[in-house]
Design a protein around this motif. Structure first.
Motif, PDB file in Angstrom:
ATOM      1  N   TYR A   1      -6.806   9.105   0.591  1.00 51.19           N
ATOM      2  CA  TYR A   1      -6.246   7.749   0.593  1.00 51.19           C
ATOM      3  C   TYR A   1      -6.703   7.010   1.844  1.00 51.19           C
ATOM      4  O   TYR A   1      -6.333   7.369   2.956  1.00 51.19           O
ATOM      5  CB  TYR A   1      -4.720   7.832   0.548  1.00 51.19           C
ATOM      6  CG  TYR A   1      -4.034   6.498   0.356  1.00 51.19           C
ATOM      7  CD1 TYR A   1      -4.273   5.744  -0.780  1.00 51.19           C
ATOM      8  CD2 TYR A   1      -3.145   6.012   1.303  1.00 51.19           C
ATOM      9  CE1 TYR A   1      -3.643   4.523  -0.976  1.00 51.19           C
ATOM     10  CE2 TYR A   1      -2.498   4.792   1.113  1.00 51.19           C
ATOM     11  CZ  TYR A   1      -2.758   4.066  -0.023  1.00 51.19           C
ATOM     12  OH  TYR A   1      -2.127   2.845  -0.211  1.00 51.19           O
TER      13      TYR A   1
ATOM     14  N   SER B   1       2.050  10.219  -1.565  1.00 45.99           N
ATOM     15  CA  SER B   1       1.692  10.617  -2.928  1.00 45.99           C
ATOM     16  C   SER B   1       0.926  11.935  -2.946  1.00 45.99           C
ATOM     17  O   SER B   1       1.145  12.784  -3.815  1.00 45.99           O
ATOM     18  CB  SER B   1       0.860   9.503  -3.573  1.00 45.99           C
ATOM     19  OG  SER B   1       0.550   9.812  -4.907  1.00 45.99           O
ATOM     20  N   GLU B   2       0.032  12.136  -1.982  1.00 46.17           N
ATOM     21  CA  GLU B   2      -0.720  13.389  -1.912  1.00 46.17           C
ATOM     22  C   GLU B   2       0.199  14.562  -1.591  1.00 46.17           C
ATOM     23  O   GLU B   2       0.039  15.661  -2.146  1.00 46.17           O
ATOM     24  CB  GLU B   2      -1.812  13.270  -0.848  1.00 46.17           C
ATOM     25  CG  GLU B   2      -2.935  12.320  -1.228  1.00 46.17           C
ATOM     26  CD  GLU B   2      -3.912  12.087  -0.099  1.00 46.17           C
ATOM     27  OE1 GLU B   2      -5.134  12.164  -0.344  1.00 46.17           O
ATOM     28  OE2 GLU B   2      -3.458  11.821   1.037  1.00 46.17           O
TER      29      GLU B   2
ATOM     30  N   CYS C   1      -1.153  11.049   2.623  1.00 44.94           N
ATOM     31  CA  CYS C   1      -0.210  10.014   2.218  1.00 44.94           C
ATOM     32  C   CYS C   1       0.920  10.660   1.410  1.00 44.94           C
ATOM     33  O   CYS C   1       0.814  11.811   0.964  1.00 44.94           O
ATOM     34  CB  CYS C   1      -0.914   8.917   1.427  1.00 44.94           C
ATOM     35  SG  CYS C   1      -1.394   9.376  -0.255  1.00 44.94           S
TER      36      CYS C   1
ATOM     37  N   LEU D   1      -3.180   7.809  -8.110  1.00 50.43           N
ATOM     38  CA  LEU D   1      -3.455   7.337  -6.755  1.00 50.43           C
ATOM     39  C   LEU D   1      -4.888   6.812  -6.653  1.00 50.43           C
ATOM     40  O   LEU D   1      -5.131   5.751  -6.062  1.00 50.43           O
ATOM     41  CB  LEU D   1      -3.234   8.468  -5.759  1.00 50.43           C
ATOM     42  CG  LEU D   1      -3.654   8.188  -4.313  1.00 50.43           C
ATOM     43  CD1 LEU D   1      -2.783   7.118  -3.672  1.00 50.43           C
ATOM     44  CD2 LEU D   1      -3.603   9.483  -3.483  1.00 50.43           C
TER      45      LEU D   1
ATOM     46  N   LEU E   1       4.009   5.117  -6.365  1.00 51.78           N
ATOM     47  CA  LEU E   1       3.190   5.797  -7.378  1.00 51.78           C
ATOM     48  C   LEU E   1       3.851   7.075  -7.862  1.00 51.78           C
ATOM     49  O   LEU E   1       3.715   7.451  -9.029  1.00 51.78           O
ATOM     50  CB  LEU E   1       1.808   6.096  -6.800  1.00 51.78           C
ATOM     51  CG  LEU E   1       1.032   4.901  -6.229  1.00 51.78           C
ATOM     52  CD1 LEU E   1      -0.310   5.368  -5.668  1.00 51.78           C
ATOM     53  CD2 LEU E   1       0.843   3.823  -7.266  1.00 51.78           C
TER      54      LEU E   1
ATOM     55  N   SER F   1       0.816  -1.223   0.000  1.00 53.54           N
ATOM     56  CA  SER F   1       0.000   0.000   0.000  1.00 53.54           C
ATOM     57  C   SER F   1       0.845   1.266   0.000  1.00 53.54           C
ATOM     58  O   SER F   1       0.301   2.365   0.069  1.00 53.54           O
ATOM     59  CB  SER F   1      -0.925   0.008   1.224  1.00 53.54           C
ATOM     60  OG  SER F   1      -0.166  -0.111   2.423  1.00 53.54           O
ATOM     61  N   ASN F   2       2.166   1.142  -0.107  1.00 53.84           N
ATOM     62  CA  ASN F   2       3.024   2.324  -0.120  1.00 53.84           C
ATOM     63  C   ASN F   2       2.748   3.173  -1.357  1.00 53.84           C
ATOM     64  O   ASN F   2       2.666   2.653  -2.476  1.00 53.84           O
ATOM     65  CB  ASN F   2       4.498   1.902  -0.107  1.00 53.84           C
ATOM     66  CG  ASN F   2       5.431   3.057  -0.347  1.00 53.84           C
ATOM     67  OD1 ASN F   2       5.821   3.327  -1.483  1.00 53.84           O
ATOM     68  ND2 ASN F   2       5.784   3.764   0.705  1.00 53.84           N
ATOM     69  N   THR F   3       2.630   4.491  -1.185  1.00 54.43           N
ATOM     70  CA  THR F   3       2.311   5.362  -2.320  1.00 54.43           C
ATOM     71  C   THR F   3       3.524   6.096  -2.871  1.00 54.43           C
ATOM     72  O   THR F   3       3.409   6.782  -3.884  1.00 54.43           O
ATOM     73  CB  THR F   3       1.225   6.383  -1.949  1.00 54.43           C
ATOM     74  OG1 THR F   3       1.723   7.300  -0.965  1.00 54.43           O
ATOM     75  CG2 THR F   3      -0.020   5.689  -1.428  1.00 54.43           C
TER      76      THR F   3
ATOM     77  N   PHE G   1      -5.090   3.431  -8.411  1.00 53.30           N
ATOM     78  CA  PHE G   1      -4.430   2.395  -7.612  1.00 53.30           C
ATOM     79  C   PHE G   1      -5.306   1.992  -6.434  1.00 53.30           C
ATOM     80  O   PHE G   1      -5.482   0.791  -6.152  1.00 53.30           O
ATOM     81  CB  PHE G   1      -3.074   2.902  -7.115  1.00 53.30           C
ATOM     82  CG  PHE G   1      -2.400   1.966  -6.156  1.00 53.30           C
ATOM     83  CD1 PHE G   1      -1.718   0.845  -6.617  1.00 53.30           C
ATOM     84  CD2 PHE G   1      -2.450   2.197  -4.788  1.00 53.30           C
ATOM     85  CE1 PHE G   1      -1.109  -0.023  -5.730  1.00 53.30           C
ATOM     86  CE2 PHE G   1      -1.837   1.336  -3.892  1.00 53.30           C
ATOM     87  CZ  PHE G   1      -1.157   0.209  -4.370  1.00 53.30           C
ATOM     88  N   THR G   2      -5.869   2.976  -5.737  1.00 45.15           N
ATOM     89  CA  THR G   2      -6.716   2.686  -4.587  1.00 45.15           C
ATOM     90  C   THR G   2      -7.925   1.855  -4.999  1.00 45.15           C
ATOM     91  O   THR G   2      -8.292   0.876  -4.334  1.00 45.15           O
ATOM     92  CB  THR G   2      -7.178   4.003  -3.935  1.00 45.15           C
ATOM     93  OG1 THR G   2      -6.035   4.785  -3.593  1.00 45.15           O
ATOM     94  CG2 THR G   2      -7.986   3.740  -2.682  1.00 45.15           C
TER      95      THR G   2
END
Length: 266
Positions: A197, A211-212, A209, A234, A88, A83-85, A237-238
């Motif tokens: 997220y 990525s955000e 997160c 993101l 991304l 779940s690591n962003t 992916f989610t």
């Protein structure tokens, strides 16, 4: 090798390994036992996007050249988490760098990167409670440089955003115990809505997160298209991660996939 990642027959033709994927591979090579994510699936996964093969997103991936760069300083097991962003970000931003963090040592390649004249690095972290004398990044200067770049003027070094990738508690420890970053200014992000997220829960309101955070930094640097693409990536992916978890089929006409197509048509 992580038993949840399939590189054998049936795996998709994943894109070339980016910085986070290489860091993950190196971390796995040093592991004495397989890493098993909590609640992770044992079905075959794609090496390029980490999703189960039936929900692979590799064919939809778009990487952009940006004015800004992103440097991920990742806590020990962070590259291994499905779940690591940060992963991304490396999917979308061509100039993404990734390094593992240790309290007692620092990667010489990270120090070399911070000395490169093309970059103007800053550490992205809340500025409340900073030690006296610690420099704070000038957001207005960052935006002015972005406008100058968009107008075709030479704005000087490119911004390099250093993101501390881990849980909030881990990020605080990394910030406090990384003396090689002490000479760099700190960029604090304010405002913004709640995190979108929900695969991993923030410990407090107002925390986003990785990525955000990167998307907000890219926006400040004038890389608005990349910021929008990263947000859409993101979301996709989610969506795919949750559909796979529930063993539900991919929806090519989903809102997330339509948003991604609107930003980066195939």
């Amino acid at each position: 090798m992580n038993p949840g990642i399939d590189s054998g027959p049936g795996a998709c033709l994943a894109p070339a390994l980016h910085a986070v994927a290489r860091l993950r591979a190196g971390r796995l090579a040093r592991s004495s036992k397989p890493f098993t994510a909590r609640g992770g699936s044992r079905r075959p996964h794609c090496t390029g996007c980490r999703l189960v093969l039936s929900h692979c997103t590799c064919a939809l991936r778009r990487t952009l050249a940006t004015r800004a760069g992103v440097c991920l300083l990742m806590h020990d097991t962070e590259p291994l988490k499905p779940s690591n962003t940060g992963w991304l970000i490396a999917d979308v931003v061509a100039d993404t760098f990734a390094f593992g963090w240790a309290r007692t040592s620092v990667d010489p390649a990270l120090l070399a990167l911070l000395r490169e004249p093309q970059w103007q690095p800053c550490v992205v972290f809340p500025t409340e409670g900073l030690a006296d004398g610690r420099a704070v990044a000038d957001v207005q200067a960052l935006q002015a440089a972005a406008q100058a770049s968009a107008a075709g003027h030479a704005p000087g070094p490119r911004p390099l955003f250093i993101l501390l990738d881990g849980t909030w508690a881990e990020a605080r420890k990394m910030f406090r115990h990384s003396p090689w970053l002490d000479h760099l200014p700190v960029l604090g992000l304010t405002g913004g809505g709640p995190s979108r997220y929900w695969l991993r829960h923030a410990s407090a309101d107002g925390q986003w997160c990785t990525s955000e955070v990167a998307a907000r930094c890219l926006e400040l640097a004038g890389d608005g298209t990349a910021a929008t693409l990263l947000t859409a990536w993101l979301d996709l992916f989610t969506e795919r991660y949750e559909l796979a978890r529930q063993q539900r089929a991919v929806r090519p006409d989903s809102a997330a996939q339509r948003r991604l197509a609107a930003v980066a048509p195939a």
